[in-house]
Each structure stands twice: as structure tokens, then as C-alpha cells.
Enzyme design. Structure first.
Site, PDB file in Angstrom:
ATOM      1  N   GLN A 132      37.044  42.644  31.410  1.00 30.92           N
ATOM      2  CA  GLN A 132      36.848  43.175  32.762  1.00 30.92           C
ATOM      3  C   GLN A 132      35.845  42.312  33.514  1.00 30.92           C
ATOM      4  OE1 GLN A 132      34.732  46.883  32.948  1.00 30.92           O
ATOM      5  NE2 GLN A 132      35.732  47.541  34.827  1.00 30.92           N
ATOM      6  N   GLY A 133      36.215  41.839  34.696  1.00 30.77           N
ATOM      7  CA  GLY A 133      35.337  41.031  35.529  1.00 30.77           C
ATOM      8  C   GLY A 133      34.905  41.785  36.769  1.00 30.77           C
ATOM      9  N   SER A 135      31.151  43.416  36.961  1.00 28.93           N
ATOM     10  CA  SER A 135      29.711  43.236  37.140  1.00 28.93           C
ATOM     11  C   SER A 135      29.343  41.783  37.395  1.00 28.93           C
ATOM     12  CB  SER A 135      28.956  43.739  35.906  1.00 28.93           C
ATOM     13  OG  SER A 135      29.111  45.124  35.748  1.00 28.93           O
ATOM     14  N   SER A 167      32.619  42.273  28.208  1.00 27.34           N
ATOM     15  CA  SER A 167      32.966  42.597  26.829  1.00 27.34           C
ATOM     16  C   SER A 167      34.290  41.950  26.445  1.00 27.34           C
ATOM     17  CB  SER A 167      33.076  44.114  26.651  1.00 27.34           C
ATOM     18  OG  SER A 167      31.864  44.738  27.012  1.00 27.34           O
ATOM     19  N   GLU A 250      38.367  54.158  33.225  1.00 31.28           N
ATOM     20  CA  GLU A 250      37.265  53.785  32.337  1.00 31.28           C
ATOM     21  C   GLU A 250      36.335  54.965  32.086  1.00 31.28           C
ATOM     22  OE1 GLU A 250      33.739  50.385  32.004  1.00 31.28           O
ATOM     23  OE2 GLU A 250      34.772  50.707  33.898  1.00 31.28           O
ATOM     24  N   ASN A 385      24.496  56.261  34.234  1.00 30.65           N
ATOM     25  CA  ASN A 385      24.574  57.719  34.265  1.00 30.65           C
ATOM     26  C   ASN A 385      23.878  58.294  35.489  1.00 30.65           C
ATOM     27  OD1 ASN A 385      25.968  57.481  31.909  1.00 30.65           O
ATOM     28  ND2 ASN A 385      24.685  58.858  30.725  1.00 30.65           N
ATOM     29  N   GLU A 386      22.907  57.575  36.036  1.00 28.42           N
ATOM     30  CA  GLU A 386      22.284  58.022  37.285  1.00 28.42           C
ATOM     31  C   GLU A 386      23.306  57.975  38.430  1.00 28.42           C
ATOM     32  OE1 GLU A 386      19.270  56.917  34.424  1.00 28.42           O
ATOM     33  OE2 GLU A 386      21.008  55.823  35.184  1.00 28.42           O
TER      34      GLU A 386
END
Length: 403
Positions: A132-133, A135, A167, A250, A385-386
Site C-alpha cells: 500500500q502506497g 503514507s 508493509s 482496511e 486510534n485518535e
């Protein structure tokens, strides 16, 4: 053409899957496997897991719900059963997690017929690994702040930019890629591609070493790399919409095409705590006899059962008051559950938790400190998670944005 091993009756399918798994338990991996597929580092680990996914696919446990014309088995509603049984059997996870849980749902929704027929079969079999590209150094939780630029050049696009936390990038043949194609608009200036990675000119993959010492993550640099316009997913400027499909999958809103395996066994995680407590001592006291420890494990077991029931409820649309609440909630709750479990495991192991995975004296072969260190990556992945709490508050509960 695939020939399914099952009849479409769910109960009969479950029985056949369970029987197949009992009869086809894979031999132990020649190399120790990491906790999740996103940390797979070596070719030996990759080859072992690719072979296992190929075998599961041929048996009909992967791609169960995917239409036959795209390499699946065309039996709607049965993939979740296969996933449940793979988790129950504690077999190895499937390596192509990005492809199965993100690329396939996105291509099914936004891809052309040609793209579906080209990309999905190899993804299901595990022959073609995906990464996955999304970030970038300056675009993590603020995903729309993309700087990787794609410029049109005839029938191709020229890519320049930098992706991080990629990843499986070192094994990937393809990447689901979000790029900027216009600087005039923040969201409407994004476009989504299915980008070739393996052996591509202008594409460099570099490993990133985590606090665990593992290198499953990578950074990927694009320097005048070319990608055909035929690999663009959906329209130019629709990248944000397509990316939301990927993130929904996801974050748990999709069962994927088959993401089962030993990873994600919530009840099994608490059973490991019990086993650890029965074999850990603090002075003359066995951890399992300590009332504080016993209570803490019971609390984790209660939380595990709650998560299990929430997951069951999420699969029944009539029991869901909002289509996104439970899927989004599960990502948040499960990652924090895993973190608290690992924290408790480290506490129970006490001083022995300082022994890492290569130390033969380490409790549970060093699982607990490794799991604890890993857990922080999981609470960041797919949006911190924020951020997840903000999404739940604003989009599900309808709360106003914080000032």
C-alpha cells in the site's frame, strides 16, 4: 475455471472447511514467523506463506465470495466462515494481507472489467503480493496531504515522490498507490493507481528497521517512474473516493477475499495469558495463584468475548444501527485490546520479559515483549486510534468537530 470444494449450504461448507484444515495442517515453518504478515522479512518466510495461501486458494478457502470470472468461487456470503475456521484451526496467516483485504475490495468496486480480470486472480492465489502506497513523510493521518506527484505524459504517467511504512514492499509486485495529479485542489487533486513495483525502473524500495528489530516495513521512492494510464483506478481526481473504499476495508468493514489464519485469534490470546501465568513465578508465588493477576486475566477474557460478539453482530446487517459503527469500532477496540493483552503478558513474565525472542530462556519464546512493541504500530496503522475516535464521533455519532 475454479471448481469449489463446497456446496453453497453454509453449515455443510463450514464442515468441509473444518475437515480440510484438519487434514492439511501445514508443516512448521523452517524459519520463525513474525506475529503478523506485515512483518514478514525473509524469502524463506515468504515462500512458506505463499505456498500455504496457494494451497488454501486451490481448496476454495480464499476468494470464496469473489465472482468466478475474476478467479474466485462465486459463493456469496461464505468467506467469513472460511476466515473463522482458519482462525479456529490456528493455521498460518495468509501473506497477501494488503491484496486480500484492501486491493481486491477496491478493485471490485472501482476497477474496469479488464482490471478485475488482470489483477484479482494472482492476488487471491498469493502469486502476486501487494503493498500500500498511502503514507508519506508529511502525509500520515492527514492522508489528503499527498506530495507524490503523477504527471500525464501521453499514455503514461510519470511518478515522483516518497512513500513510507510500506508493509511487504520488498516482496510486492504491485502497489495500491495514491498520488497527487493536481495542486489546485486538495481532495479533487488526488488520483489512484495500481502501480507495478517489482523490477520497475525508477522505483527504489528500502527497508525500515522497527523497534522490534524487524524490517517488514519499507520506504519506496519514485524517481521518474512510469505507469500506464491503463493502471489508473477510476477517474482522474477521484483518488480520495477510491482511497476511502480502501480504508473502509482496511479498518474492518470488509471481510476481504480471505484474510484468515492464526493471526487475530482474540480468545486464543487470553488463553496464552493463562498458560503464561501457570508457568511464571514471582518469588515463591505462581502468577496463576495471584488474585490480582487472576482478576486481570478474567477482565481480558470478558473483553475478548465482547469483541467476539461484536464481530458476530457486525455480520448481521439488521442488528447494526449504523453501517460503519461496528467496523470502525472493531479496529479501535481490537488494536487496544491486543496492546493491553501484551502489556499484561509482559507484567506477568516480570523480569523474564526482558529476554527477547532469540533467547532460549524467554517465556513463550519471547512472544510477549515482541507483541507489546509491535502493538504500537497496530494502533497507528489504518489511521491512528485518535483519528479513529474522531471519525466515530463525527461521522457515526454526529458530534461537532472539536475546536
Amino acid at each position: 475455471m475454479n471448481a469449489p470444494i463446497q456446496e453453497p449450504d453454509p453449515n455443510e461448507f463450514r464442515s468441509k472447511v473444518r475437515r480440510w484444515l484438519e487434514e492439511n495442517v501445514p508443516p512448521p515453518s523452517p524459519e520463525r514467523l513474525p506475529i503478523t504478515p506485515i512483518e514478514v522479512m525473509t524469502f524463506g518466510q515468504r515462500d512458506y506463506l505463499q505456498e500455504w495461501q496457494r494451497k488454501c486458494y486451490k481448496a476454495g478457502l480464499v476468494g470464496t465470495d469473489i465472482p468466478v470470472e475474476y478467479g474466485g468461487y462465486g459463493h456469496k456470503g461464505l468467506q467469513s466462515i472460511a476466515n473463522q475456521e482458519m482462525k479456529r484451526a490456528k493455521v498460518p496467516y495468509l501473506i497477501n494481507i494488503v491484496g486480500l483485504s484492501m486491493a481486491v475490495p477496491t478493485i471490485l468496486r472501482h476497477g474496469t472489467e479488464e482490471q478485475k480480470r488482470k489483477f484479482i486472480p494472482g492476488c487471491l492465489s498469493g502469486e502476486e503480493i501487494w503493498c500500500q502506497g498511502f503514507s508519506e513523510p508529511g502525509a500520515g493521518s492527514d492522508l489528503a496531504n499527498q506530495r507524490t506527484m503523477a504527471k500525464k505524459d501521453g499514455d503514461d504517467w510519470i511518478l515522483n515522490g516518497h512513500k513510507v511504512w510500506t508493509s511487504l514492499g520488498h516482496f510486492a509486485k504491485w502497489m495500491i498507490l495514491l498520488t497527487r495529479t493536481s495542486s489546485e485542489h486538495k481532495y479533487e487533486g488526488l488520483t489512484y493507481f495500481l502501480c507495478p513495483i517489482e523490477g520497475q525502473s525508477g522505483v527504489t524500495v528500502r527497508p525500515l528497521v522497527k523497534i522490534t528489530g524487524e524490517t517488514g516495513f519499507n520506504e519506496v521512492l519514485f524517481e521518474d517512474a512510469r505507469i500506464p494510464d491503463a493502471y489508473r483506478l477510476d477517474e482522474v481526481g477521484k483518488g480520495w473516493t477510491v482511497a476511502m473504499t480502501t480504508l473502509t476495508a482496511e479498518r474492518g468493514a470488509s471481510e476481504g477475499a480471505g484474510s484468515g489464519g492464526g493471526a487475530g485469534d482474540i480468545l486464543g490470546a487470553t488463553a496464552k495469558l493463562v498458560e503464561l501465568a501457570r508457568n511464571s513465578w514471582s518469588g515463591d508465588t505462581l502468577a496463576a495463584d495471584n488474585p490480582v493477576t487472576r482478576d486481570a486475566i478474567v477482565q481480558r477474557s470478558i473483553a475478548a468475548e465482547g469483541l467476539r460478539q461484536s464481530a458476530r453482530r457486525a455480520r448481521v446487517s439488521s442488528l447494526c444501527d449504523h453501517p460503519m459503527r461496528l467496523p470502525l469500532q472493531q479496529k479501535l477496540a481490537v488494536t487496544e485490546f491486543d496492546q493491553e493483552n501484551a502489556r499484561l503478558g509482559v507484567q506477568i513474565a516480570g523480569a523474564h520479559s526482558t529476554l527477547y525472542k532469540r533467547d532460549s530462556r524467554a517465556p513463550s519464546e519471547g512472544h510477549w515483549p515482541l507483541a507489546y512493541l509491535n502493538s504500537y504500530g497496530n494502533t497507528i496503522a489504518a489511521g491512528t486510534n485518535e483519528i479513529q475516535r474522531n471519525i466515530l464521533g463525527e461521522r457515526v455519532l454526529g458530534l461537532p468537530k472539536s475546536k
